[in-house]
Design a protein around this motif. Structure first.
Motif, PDB file in Angstrom:
ATOM      1  N   VAL A   1      -5.109  13.026   7.014  1.00 40.42           N
ATOM      2  CA  VAL A   1      -5.543  11.895   7.971  1.00 40.42           C
ATOM      3  C   VAL A   1      -6.893  11.345   7.615  1.00 40.42           C
ATOM      4  O   VAL A   1      -7.010  10.088   7.605  1.00 40.42           O
ATOM      5  CB  VAL A   1      -5.878  12.958   9.361  1.00 40.42           C
ATOM      6  CG1 VAL A   1      -6.220  11.875  10.330  1.00 40.42           C
ATOM      7  CG2 VAL A   1      -4.537  13.421   9.743  1.00 40.42           C
ATOM      8  N   MET A   2      -7.782  12.038   7.086  1.00 42.04           N
ATOM      9  CA  MET A   2      -8.996  11.558   6.612  1.00 42.04           C
ATOM     10  C   MET A   2      -8.453  10.217   5.523  1.00 42.04           C
ATOM     11  O   MET A   2      -9.248   9.128   5.363  1.00 42.04           O
ATOM     12  CB  MET A   2      -9.746  12.483   5.946  1.00 42.04           C
ATOM     13  CG  MET A   2     -10.853  11.795   5.341  1.00 42.04           C
ATOM     14  SD  MET A   2     -11.605  12.853   4.269  1.00 42.04           S
ATOM     15  CE  MET A   2     -12.502  11.779   2.937  1.00 42.04           C
TER      16      MET A   2
ATOM     17  N   GLN B   1      -7.444   6.959   6.660  1.00 46.63           N
ATOM     18  CA  GLN B   1      -8.677   6.143   7.284  1.00 46.63           C
ATOM     19  C   GLN B   1      -9.507   5.552   6.153  1.00 46.63           C
ATOM     20  O   GLN B   1      -9.783   4.579   6.233  1.00 46.63           O
ATOM     21  CB  GLN B   1      -9.404   6.944   8.109  1.00 46.63           C
ATOM     22  CG  GLN B   1      -8.793   7.874   9.063  1.00 46.63           C
ATOM     23  CD  GLN B   1      -8.399   7.597  10.311  1.00 46.63           C
ATOM     24  OE1 GLN B   1      -9.026   6.829  10.845  1.00 46.63           O
ATOM     25  NE2 GLN B   1      -7.510   8.404  10.935  1.00 46.63           N
ATOM     26  N   ALA B   2      -9.503   6.110   5.034  1.00 48.76           N
ATOM     27  CA  ALA B   2     -10.748   5.790   4.102  1.00 48.76           C
ATOM     28  C   ALA B   2     -10.296   5.566   2.709  1.00 48.76           C
ATOM     29  O   ALA B   2     -11.090   5.138   1.875  1.00 48.76           O
ATOM     30  CB  ALA B   2     -11.867   7.022   3.849  1.00 48.76           C
TER      31      ALA B   2
ATOM     32  N   TYR C   1       0.921  -1.101   0.149  1.00 48.04           N
ATOM     33  CA  TYR C   1      -0.095  -0.123  -0.080  1.00 48.04           C
ATOM     34  C   TYR C   1       0.841   1.309  -0.110  1.00 48.04           C
ATOM     35  O   TYR C   1       1.861   1.107   0.699  1.00 48.04           O
ATOM     36  CB  TYR C   1      -1.058   0.065   1.227  1.00 48.04           C
ATOM     37  CG  TYR C   1      -1.838  -1.043   1.246  1.00 48.04           C
ATOM     38  CD1 TYR C   1      -3.179  -0.824   0.315  1.00 48.04           C
ATOM     39  CD2 TYR C   1      -1.690  -2.144   2.153  1.00 48.04           C
ATOM     40  CE1 TYR C   1      -4.078  -2.012   0.688  1.00 48.04           C
ATOM     41  CE2 TYR C   1      -2.696  -3.340   1.929  1.00 48.04           C
ATOM     42  CZ  TYR C   1      -3.792  -3.107   1.204  1.00 48.04           C
ATOM     43  OH  TYR C   1      -4.756  -3.946   1.220  1.00 48.04           O
TER      44      TYR C   1
ATOM     45  N   PRO D   1      -5.746  17.771   7.840  1.00 44.51           N
ATOM     46  CA  PRO D   1      -6.959  16.896   7.929  1.00 44.51           C
ATOM     47  C   PRO D   1      -7.430  15.819   6.839  1.00 44.51           C
ATOM     48  O   PRO D   1      -7.679  14.741   6.960  1.00 44.51           O
ATOM     49  CB  PRO D   1      -8.168  18.198   8.001  1.00 44.51           C
ATOM     50  CG  PRO D   1      -7.422  19.279   8.271  1.00 44.51           C
ATOM     51  CD  PRO D   1      -6.061  19.151   7.903  1.00 44.51           C
ATOM     52  N   LEU D   2      -7.125  16.545   5.668  1.00 43.01           N
ATOM     53  CA  LEU D   2      -7.440  15.620   4.601  1.00 43.01           C
ATOM     54  C   LEU D   2      -6.563  14.288   4.258  1.00 43.01           C
ATOM     55  O   LEU D   2      -7.004  13.494   4.094  1.00 43.01           O
ATOM     56  CB  LEU D   2      -7.301  16.465   2.997  1.00 43.01           C
ATOM     57  CG  LEU D   2      -8.004  15.867   1.812  1.00 43.01           C
ATOM     58  CD1 LEU D   2      -9.625  15.655   2.176  1.00 43.01           C
ATOM     59  CD2 LEU D   2      -7.798  16.581   0.539  1.00 43.01           C
TER      60      LEU D   2
ATOM     61  N   ARG E   1     -17.208  14.936  -1.020  1.00 42.36           N
ATOM     62  CA  ARG E   1     -17.499  14.110   0.262  1.00 42.36           C
ATOM     63  C   ARG E   1     -16.573  14.679   1.313  1.00 42.36           C
ATOM     64  O   ARG E   1     -17.284  14.585   2.608  1.00 42.36           O
ATOM     65  CB  ARG E   1     -17.136  12.634  -0.100  1.00 42.36           C
ATOM     66  CG  ARG E   1     -18.019  12.184  -1.117  1.00 42.36           C
ATOM     67  CD  ARG E   1     -18.197  10.524  -0.804  1.00 42.36           C
ATOM     68  NE  ARG E   1     -17.237  10.088  -1.559  1.00 42.36           N
ATOM     69  CZ  ARG E   1     -16.960   8.567  -1.395  1.00 42.36           C
ATOM     70  NH1 ARG E   1     -17.609   8.135  -0.646  1.00 42.36           N
ATOM     71  NH2 ARG E   1     -15.888   8.105  -2.128  1.00 42.36           N
ATOM     72  N   ALA E   2     -15.625  15.364   1.003  1.00 43.18           N
ATOM     73  CA  ALA E   2     -14.583  15.679   2.300  1.00 43.18           C
ATOM     74  C   ALA E   2     -15.132  17.190   2.739  1.00 43.18           C
ATOM     75  O   ALA E   2     -14.836  17.450   4.008  1.00 43.18           O
ATOM     76  CB  ALA E   2     -13.360  15.640   1.958  1.00 43.18           C
TER      77      ALA E   2
ATOM     78  N   ASP F   1     -15.248  14.087  -6.678  1.00 43.22           N
ATOM     79  CA  ASP F   1     -15.664  12.944  -5.492  1.00 43.22           C
ATOM     80  C   ASP F   1     -15.183  13.335  -4.237  1.00 43.22           C
ATOM     81  O   ASP F   1     -15.940  13.296  -3.291  1.00 43.22           O
ATOM     82  CB  ASP F   1     -15.414  11.685  -5.916  1.00 43.22           C
ATOM     83  CG  ASP F   1     -16.452  10.841  -6.181  1.00 43.22           C
ATOM     84  OD1 ASP F   1     -17.191  10.812  -6.949  1.00 43.22           O
ATOM     85  OD2 ASP F   1     -16.366   9.545  -5.711  1.00 43.22           O
TER      86      ASP F   1
ATOM     87  N   SER G   1      -7.054   3.926  -0.120  1.00 44.55           N
ATOM     88  CA  SER G   1      -6.083   3.154  -0.298  1.00 44.55           C
ATOM     89  C   SER G   1      -5.269   3.793  -1.714  1.00 44.55           C
ATOM     90  O   SER G   1      -6.170   4.117  -2.547  1.00 44.55           O
ATOM     91  CB  SER G   1      -6.204   1.552  -0.590  1.00 44.55           C
ATOM     92  OG  SER G   1      -7.099   1.161   0.462  1.00 44.55           O
TER      93      SER G   1
ATOM     94  N   GLY H   1      -2.026   3.206  -4.480  1.00 45.32           N
ATOM     95  CA  GLY H   1      -0.880   2.385  -4.912  1.00 45.32           C
ATOM     96  C   GLY H   1      -0.128   3.059  -6.220  1.00 45.32           C
ATOM     97  O   GLY H   1      -0.034   3.939  -6.287  1.00 45.32           O
TER      98      GLY H   1
END
Lengths: 492, 492
Positions: free
Chosen positions: B347-348, B351-352, B155, B344-345, B200-201, B196, B354, B356
């Motif tokens: 870190v977000m 979490q959400a 990853y 912030p982005l 969403r963020a 997108d 992946s 590569g």
């Protein structure tokens, strides 16, 4: 700095009376440095002076200082011992998501301890990268590039390249008992993108999704981002176990499951439960998301076939990934949808998504069709089974009296359940992290409420057998320390 | 089949009285075949019989049948003329999204006429793929693959590879006047994925987003999928033009803009408007999404610098893509966020998401750093300017009396505004599609209500100059036919 006070506070807080004094002092100073109570650059009091202040032998202090130096927490110069600059508190706690500017849904993403310690031993979900036939893959890629007319550089079919969809359908039919045609197969950017797609295409904001508790944090993140209401369903020895009350009182729109190898516990969903889940879903009009992320590696006997193929009309969205069978950086996965959903989804994707990466898709199709993928899988199965065997033996040898291995029959990780409920898997996990060992706690992977699962996750796929004994011993030392402390506290 | 009735109905419905009889008959039969009124396999009545039935010369019927045969709508055998099997109605209308099983938000995705006719002339947004230095790119990729240790197969950083973020930041600072550090740059899977992420963020379901009307369908799809409430803001000759009432009565959370080259009209947002938009956004706490999708190609004079860099604290999310400057199948874009949002982005995302594709990212960084990207851009600028010049000349020559060219100073497409409001850009677009020419109508790209823009979009980047005159003549024939009919109807 009043060292005597520091020591007595530490002792009171952590109850480590049982430790030898030198260990206690070492731990206490280390904690103070990490917490910032002893800031970088602070000169520690001389060993002789501290020994007299605390009323201990000078050797005790010398030992503690040496340990700290060997761990890099302090450095020494001619005049004595100084707290090292880089020893500042490292993030043991998950970084909180800062709030500014982010949407509520972004802020709702759960903080998680599953950190990006991606290269460290026992991180789950990472295959043995060194065994991937990278030269072969490079050749396939280069061949795909050479064969492509420039028109292929354009936007691709949003559902994926036809030849890859065919190859994936062939593979899934033959190896996983998935009943599907190529038209039902959608190529995605990996599991996360498949789950995203399921959550948004098949459910609306506020809809209920069930998932096993404890459950997979990545899936939770996808469902939260899609505004779904997540209901945690208990997981027992036979897998996800919804009660009649669950079906009646909080019927789901979607059900997220990892039946081949429940994430994170490792439990395999029993056949009876699979049937019941399909029946229940059909009765209430729900769709099951079957995330078959590491089912290719079944170490004891042949794999159970996918839920998707158990009944002809099973309402299942079947998701799989090449991240485990090949490598995570590939970013390729697939989603198999029921026949009646194939056309709506392809029309929707044509409006809302872009897809490309023609060379990667063609190379992957060739990797599958040529039989090289099957060959690679067989090789990895041997490697992972051997690692699993080694790890299970070592865990039983070094931790068998305290913990038991669970969920080791399949996949790339197992879980180690702690027999003593007084042992905190979180504390052990954090302490092991200090030792460079990543064993995520099961209890923090709870969807809601308290998790009945106390234990540790150990991904073994990427740990070379030669290192395994050393690592297990280090882990065992941590666990035994906590067990010893817990026993002592109990006796008091 | 009563051919006389068929003909009179067709005539009534379409009001093509002005056409010569042979053309009318040809069009009428073609429509009947497409609509399925004349099914595949139907034997058409003999020419002599039909001529007598309709009271026309036999040559008129012969002409119509020959035209149909040359277009493949009918075949002939010894006994006469048969409706061809493949002549069945092809989808001219956008496919409706079937409803079954999809979420409401998936069903809400607007049907669009912007179809996947991706290889045809004048499709917008597609670069000249034949000019991409594919051999060089292959070498860079292969070199990246060879240089990578197997640990890189894991990853990747969810924000993107550090070396690529640096390279993109360098490029944007130097070429687009974007004020940023690498930490503000996020690598995405292309514009759609950037939009997108923004939606969403930075906004929640139900939040208001503004976009120019008409506007970009892909952006609408992303915002609809995120549950945003889209408000269309009129676009005039100076670009997006919100009124005071808009600011007061429907203040936005996000503002989507394409200031360098408004999509689809081609308008360039004036400097004054840019300033006003930034001020307005700051006053109401909104973020501007600046989608700079094809700004690299400025044909007349140097480009206006990005809004992002106009003011030090401009609240701008700057999105760009390599789909236009390299090739769409690459699936790589970038998003530059304000400094306070960078952490912030990231870190977000950890979490959400992946990420590569290490080799592609490293190869792309090298493409940028080596100067090959700049070289390629210069070359494409020359090619596109030449194509733009040729197309503008041809449009003025063949359609100058009916339509005027707009938005040709920048980018890869222009718009052709129809002077006569009685002309339907949708009808012309559909008819041109039958001729294999894709000129999307501006009016269907409306965000809401009626679009004041009637016209056609012509993407010229991928049309070889040698084919341009033939294509423009075919398009002109279609437009003139509609204009002639409109005039005749007017006169009656």
């Amino acid at each position: 700095m009043d060292y005597a006070l520091l020591l007595s506070c530490f002792n009171e807080e952590h109850g480590h009376n049982a430790w030898p004094r030198q260990r206690l002092l070492h731990e206490c100073l280390r904690a103070a440095i990490r917490d910032g109570k002893l800031a970088a650059g602070t000169r520690l009091v001389a060993t002789r002076a501290l020994a007299s202040e605390l009323g201990v032998a000078r050797n005790t202090v010398l030992y503690a200082y040496e340990q700290l130096a060997s761990e890099g927490f302090v450095t020494t110069d001619r005049r004595g011992t100084i707290v090292a600059a880089a020893a500042a508190k490292t993030e043991r706690q998950p970084a909180p998501i800062p709030q500014a500017g982010l949407s509520q849904r972004a802020r709702n993403l759960r903080r998680t301890t599953i950190s990006a310690s991606i290269g460290l031993p026992f991180v789950p979900g990472v295959p043995d990268l060194a065994s991937f036939p990278i030269a072969l893959w490079r050749r396939l890629l280069d061949r795909a590039w050479r064969s492509m007319p420039s028109a292929k550089l354009n936007y691709g079919d949003p559902s994926g390249e036809a030849v890859l969809r065919e190859a994936v359908a062939d593979y899934l039919r033959a190896s996983r008992g998935v009943v599907c045609e190529a038209a039902q197969v959608f190529i995605t950017d990996g599991s996360q993108s498949s789950l995203d797609l399921c959550a948004r295409a098949c459910a609306d904001s506020g809809d209920t999704i069930w998932m096993g508790n404890p459950g997979y944090g990545g899936a939770m993140a996808a469902f939260r981002a899609a505004g779904l209401r997540i209901e945690g369903i208990p997981v027992d020895e036979d897998g996800i176990a919804p009660s009649t009350a669950d079906w009646l009182e909080r019927p789901p729109k979607l059900i997220y499951t990892t039946p081949s190898h429940q994430y994170p516990t490792g439990t395999v969903l029993s056949l009876q439960r699979r049937m019941a889940l399909i029946d229940g879903a059909r009765a209430c009009g729900a769709l099951i998301i079957e995330d078959d992320y590491d089912s290719e590696f079944r170490h004891d006997g042949p794999p159970l076939s996918a839920m998707q193929g158990l009944r002809p009309d099973a309402p299942v969205l079947y998701a799989g990934t090449f991240s485990k069978t090949m490598f995570p950086g590939l970013r390729m996965g697939y989603l198999v949808v029921p026949p009646e959903l194939a056309q709506p989804l392809s029309v929707m994707l044509a409006q809302a998504a872009s897809r490309g990466r023609p060379a990667e898709q063609l190379a992957l199709a060739e990797f599958l069709r040529s039989g090289q993928f099957a060959l690679h899988l067989r090789r990895m199965r041997r490697i992972y089974r051997q690692r699993r065997d080694t790890l299970v033996q070592l865990l039983e040898k070094h931790l068998g009296n305290i913990a038991e291995v669970h969920g080791a029959s399949t996949g790339m990780h197992l879980s180690l359940r702690l027999r003593d409920p007084a042992l905190s898997d979180v504390a052990i996990s954090e302490r092991a992290r200090d030792e460079g060992i990543i064993v995520n706690a099961l209890s923090v992977q709870t969807v809601q409420g308290e998790s009945p699962w106390q234990g540790l996750m150990l991904g073994y796929a990427q740990v070379p057998p030669a290192q395994m004994e050393g690592l297990v011993k280090r882990l065992a030392a941590v666990v035994h320390l906590f067990a010893y402390t817990a026993r002592r506290q109990n006796e008091r």
